[in-house]
Design an enzyme around this catalytic site. Sequence first.
Site, PDB file in Angstrom:
ATOM      1  N   ASP A   1      31.607  98.711 104.197  1.00  0.00           N
ATOM      2  CA  ASP A   1      32.720  99.291 103.538  1.00  0.00           C
ATOM      3  C   ASP A   1      32.989 100.822 103.812  1.00  0.00           C
ATOM      4  O   ASP A   1      32.336 101.467 103.717  1.00  0.00           O
ATOM      5  CB  ASP A   1      32.180  99.358 102.094  1.00  0.00           C
ATOM      6  CG  ASP A   1      33.302 100.014 101.120  1.00  0.00           C
ATOM      7  OD1 ASP A   1      34.389 100.607 101.400  1.00  0.00           O
ATOM      8  OD2 ASP A   1      32.988  99.818  99.593  1.00  0.00           O
TER       9      ASP A   1
ATOM     10  N   TRP B   1      30.048 102.249  94.185  1.00  0.00           N
ATOM     11  CA  TRP B   1      30.805 101.065  95.035  1.00  0.00           C
ATOM     12  C   TRP B   1      29.621 100.483  95.840  1.00  0.00           C
ATOM     13  O   TRP B   1      29.676  98.661  95.839  1.00  0.00           O
ATOM     14  CB  TRP B   1      31.719 101.486  95.832  1.00  0.00           C
ATOM     15  CG  TRP B   1      33.021 102.310  95.203  1.00  0.00           C
ATOM     16  CD1 TRP B   1      33.042 103.422  95.572  1.00  0.00           C
ATOM     17  CD2 TRP B   1      33.885 101.553  94.349  1.00  0.00           C
ATOM     18  NE1 TRP B   1      34.381 103.752  94.538  1.00  0.00           N
ATOM     19  CE2 TRP B   1      34.786 102.672  94.026  1.00  0.00           C
ATOM     20  CE3 TRP B   1      34.171 100.476  93.681  1.00  0.00           C
ATOM     21  CZ2 TRP B   1      35.873 102.722  93.056  1.00  0.00           C
ATOM     22  CZ3 TRP B   1      35.104 100.429  92.780  1.00  0.00           C
ATOM     23  CH2 TRP B   1      35.980 101.359  92.397  1.00  0.00           C
TER      24      TRP B   1
ATOM     25  N   LYS C   1      43.004 104.927 100.337  1.00  0.00           N
ATOM     26  CA  LYS C   1      42.204 106.170 100.408  1.00  0.00           C
ATOM     27  C   LYS C   1      42.702 106.993 101.676  1.00  0.00           C
ATOM     28  O   LYS C   1      42.985 108.166 101.443  1.00  0.00           O
ATOM     29  CB  LYS C   1      40.904 105.999 100.331  1.00  0.00           C
ATOM     30  CG  LYS C   1      40.241 104.937  99.339  1.00  0.00           C
ATOM     31  CD  LYS C   1      40.004 105.875  98.156  1.00  0.00           C
ATOM     32  CE  LYS C   1      39.855 104.912  96.934  1.00  0.00           C
ATOM     33  NZ  LYS C   1      38.610 103.900  97.078  1.00  0.00           N
TER      34      LYS C   1
HETATM   35  C1  LIG Z   1      37.854 102.955  96.193  1.00  0.00           C
HETATM   36  C2  LIG Z   1      36.779 102.168  96.588  1.00  0.00           C
HETATM   37  C3  LIG Z   1      36.391 100.898  96.617  1.00  0.00           C
HETATM   38  C4  LIG Z   1      37.078  99.953  95.604  1.00  0.00           C
HETATM   39  O1  LIG Z   1      38.588  99.800  95.931  1.00  0.00           O
HETATM   40  P1  LIG Z   1      39.704  98.868  95.191  1.00  0.00           P
HETATM   41  O2  LIG Z   1      40.775  98.692  96.263  1.00  0.00           O
HETATM   42  O3  LIG Z   1      40.169  99.568  94.003  1.00  0.00           O
HETATM   43  O4  LIG Z   1      38.985  97.592  94.784  1.00  0.00           O
HETATM   44  C5  LIG Z   1      35.259 100.213  97.117  1.00  0.00           C
HETATM   45  N1  LIG Z   1      34.762 100.967  97.851  1.00  0.00           N
HETATM   46  C6  LIG Z   1      34.780 102.276  98.038  1.00  0.00           C
HETATM   47  C7  LIG Z   1      33.882 103.118  99.070  1.00  0.00           C
HETATM   48  C8  LIG Z   1      35.665 102.959  97.599  1.00  0.00           C
HETATM   49  O5  LIG Z   1      36.214 104.285  97.815  1.00  0.00           O
END
Ligand SMILES: *Cc1c(COP(=O)(O)O)cnc(C)c1O
Length: 366
Positions: free
Chosen positions: A178, A107, A202
């Site tokens: 993030d 990511w 998540k």
């Molecule tokens: C799941 C995830 C993403 C992507 O998330 P989406 O909502 O599918 O765009 C980005 N960064 C991390 C750390 C993730 O776990």
Amino acid sequence: MTTTATHRALNFSAGPGVLPEEVLRQVQHDIWDLGGTGIGIMEHSHRAASYDRIIAEAIADCKKVGGIGDDYDVLFLTGGASTQNHMIPANLLPEGGTADYANTGYWARKTAEECQYYGKAHIAFDGKPSNYTFIPRQSELKFSASPAYFHYTSNNTIMGTEYHYVPQPPAGVPLVCDMCSDIYSRPFDVTKFGLIYAGAQKNLGPAGATVVIIRKDLLERSPRPLPTLLRYKPFAENESRPNTPPVFAIYVVGLVFKWILKQGGLKPIAERNQSKAKIIYDVIDATGFYTGHARDDSRSLMNISFRTPSPDTDKLFITEAKAEGMDNLKGHRSIGGIRASVYNAFPTEGCETFAQFMREFERKHG
Ligand SMILES: *Cc1c(COP(=O)(O)O)cnc(C)c1O
């Protein structure tokens, strides 16, 4: 008509992931009738008084959980966390400017790549040569001369690595994080951050809403003309409702904030996450049968990525676990192996059951 499963699996999904059972019970009720209105949560207008209250409480509770002061805005956006990959540089990176990124996995790499549409991404740390097995120390971050911001990924959902400190960018440079897969899994000092974002699916709720916590002064940066819905400010000015927001997702996220508050907030949540992860890492460390992906000092408390001695045994592990009610253990396609995601809502007893299964599997196949 009703098809209520009497047994729920132990769900190790990396996302969308497990939600607190009492939240799901409340949702079940409110889908039919929200607070005696005779209208379900998905059928209310996003401008209705009952929804005014829901979104206001979700914002207030998000701030309460995170200890977030008035110099920050909490926004609920759409398009998943990945939409932030372009929204952040669009709003914060001047034309021809450079932003710094720490590449600690799948990511992290993707978000750095999307930056190129607006400016230059400087890779302050590259974990690729070491197969993303560890988190850089502060001294391993090599910043560019004057970055517009520094972006890092606090928890690498796929690799199972996590920062156990908050990296410090050069003075005056906004820290962008993030926090998708470990937001509200532990306390943090929001004042160190310029912008935090997390897809809800998540650790906070269902897919469809992305939580953005942004320092107010950053709303004033406008390095280029942008369409309304690509800017943060219209969301800040309109309680995340410049258009129809993901009403249902925001409502569930709001319930999850209330659930966290009921647990006593982030401190007890963090303690429980520590002991949950330890139950599983202890089995990995006990013998040489299981191998963790992450270096010891970089281990994630949310996503535990490991393998058995062979890919075939990994497969067998996943099949046998599923037969015993433990689901979604397959590692991400990019690294293979096994991944156990144990987000806030995943119960301690589930970790114990899993550890017992791991020991038993090793006894049979080791
Ligand atoms: C799941 C995830 C993403 C992507 O998330 P989406 O909502 O599918 O765009 C980005 N960064 C991390 C750390 C993730 O776990």
